[in-house]
Write an enzyme that holds these catalytic residues in place. Structure first.
Site, PDB file in Angstrom:
ATOM      1  N   TYR A  21      37.572  49.120  44.225  1.00  0.00           N
ATOM      2  CA  TYR A  21      38.795  49.013  43.424  1.00  0.00           C
ATOM      3  C   TYR A  21      38.460  48.486  42.032  1.00  0.00           C
ATOM      4  O   TYR A  21      38.887  49.033  41.014  1.00  0.00           O
ATOM      5  CB  TYR A  21      39.811  48.085  44.108  1.00  0.00           C
ATOM      6  CG  TYR A  21      41.098  47.967  43.328  1.00  0.00           C
ATOM      7  CD1 TYR A  21      42.107  48.915  43.484  1.00  0.00           C
ATOM      8  CD2 TYR A  21      41.310  46.933  42.418  1.00  0.00           C
ATOM      9  CE1 TYR A  21      43.280  48.835  42.755  1.00  0.00           C
ATOM     10  CE2 TYR A  21      42.479  46.854  41.673  1.00  0.00           C
ATOM     11  CZ  TYR A  21      43.465  47.801  41.860  1.00  0.00           C
ATOM     12  OH  TYR A  21      44.620  47.723  41.123  1.00  0.00           O
ATOM     13  N   SER A  37      43.982  46.140  35.179  1.00  0.00           N
ATOM     14  CA  SER A  37      44.038  44.999  36.107  1.00  0.00           C
ATOM     15  C   SER A  37      43.033  43.954  35.628  1.00  0.00           C
ATOM     16  O   SER A  37      42.061  44.315  34.945  1.00  0.00           O
ATOM     17  CB  SER A  37      43.655  45.475  37.515  1.00  0.00           C
ATOM     18  OG  SER A  37      43.320  44.378  38.350  1.00  0.00           O
TER      19      SER A  37
END
Lengths: 222, 222
Positions: free
Chosen positions: B61, B48
């Site tokens: 995260y 990501s």
């Protein structure tokens, strides 16, 4: 925690994360709310250059320090809004008992699940060079502590601070190419194709470091 | 997992790491030895942009995706020695059911441990802007899949690949300053001091994206 990833148990990996990453998270959760209330504070975190740039056979350790970096980067903006600073200290190799124990562990670890070629790279190559690198680039804990004190005392603390300038070229390569292929190919060539040049560079660095230290001690007692 | 770190349990954080990070590690340990034996293979990992650059209220995260990056960076050099490639796909915001569920969870989470000012920033500011950012910058899962297929098919796969070119300026800022203060201050000013300009930029981007998509559909059916 060094070695081929095939030889490490997931339980041991989780133990490392529990200390290196979740230990920090637990501590920050305890102290951050009060700092926000006082609108003052400085969280100084011991990260590593391995939080910036991965290293062969340091897969899990490096991942735990990358996690520390991602956590602090995410938190820093919220902290700044409350006047709270976060700083990441990023040492390179540090010569301590901890490091020596790591090598002893590596020498006696169970490598039965690892193929011969990986073993040769790990034992015959990585372990041999690693000690050279430590001897040439390694800092004393006192040096790291001096740098850390500087970061604590300075009026506008940096978010990131590398204590070992000899390590900077490795992290600079990464910033030069967003695809990540440049550092990967450079390290691959340096380590596996031009290993004599690599060894020669280490010897040169060793000599330069030795002269620098000699000069420093001359300056200290003129 | 979004929200102030004070409101999240360590158990939930560990659950996230068990999926995002240790899930990958377990899988790699299973497939990597065979690939090394065959001297062929390509491990394509879904990372990501939050593995490259932290984001406010995405502390855990982001840390889990940073860990993925550090692990793969460390492993890539060993893999290359055996002719095995590793690629990290780094999408920005992707518009899926998963994202919508995340917002629903955020709306109903227990925020009793969080001070009022942090709450205001999270709910009144972050959550409001976040939906705008998703609408403007968000890609469809199909777009991400197309980019991923390209990385799988290409002869010399890149180590890192960002699927969303609109997100690149954020990660470029980080590379421009090793102290990390440039991106930190830039985001702080953009988000907390020039929020009208930020909102205007989003509207402009929204219009440009809309035109681009319209042009693309024209080209598809001329």
């Amino acid at each position: 925690m060094i070695g081929p990833v095939e030889s490490q148990s997931v339980a041991a990996m989780k133990g490392l994360f529990d200390t290196n990453f979740f230990g920090l998270v637990r501590l920050v959760r305890e102290i951050f709310p009060d700092m926000k209330r006082r609108r003052r504070g400085h969280i100084v975190v011991m990260s590593s250059v391995l939080g910036l740039q991965g290293l062969i056979f340091n897969d899990i350790y490096s991942a735990s320090k990358f996690a520390v970096e991602g956590f602090c980067e995410s938190l820093a903006l919220q902290a700044l809004k409350f006047g709270v600073n976060i700083s990441l200290i990023e040492p390179g190799p540090v010569v301590t008992e901890f490091e020596r124990k790591l090598y002893e562990e590596a020498a006696s670890m169970d490598l039965s699940a690892v193929d011969q070629e990986t073993l040769d790279i790990f034992q015959g190559f990585y372990m041999a060079y690693s000690k050279d690198v430590f001897m040439v680039l390694g800092q004393s804990p006192d040096e790291v502590a001096e740098h850390t004190a500087k970061v604590i005392m300075v009026e506008k603390p940096p978010f990131r601070y590398q204590t070992n300038s000899l390590y900077t070229p490795m992290t600079t390569l990464k910033h030069a190419d967003p695809t990540g292929n440049l550092p990967l190919n450079a390290f691959h060539q340096m380590v596996f194709q031009h290993d004599r040049l690599f060894k020669a560079s280490l010897s040169l660095l060793k000599m330069l470091q030795w002269r620098k230290r000699r000069d420093v001690s001359y300056n200290k007692s003129p």
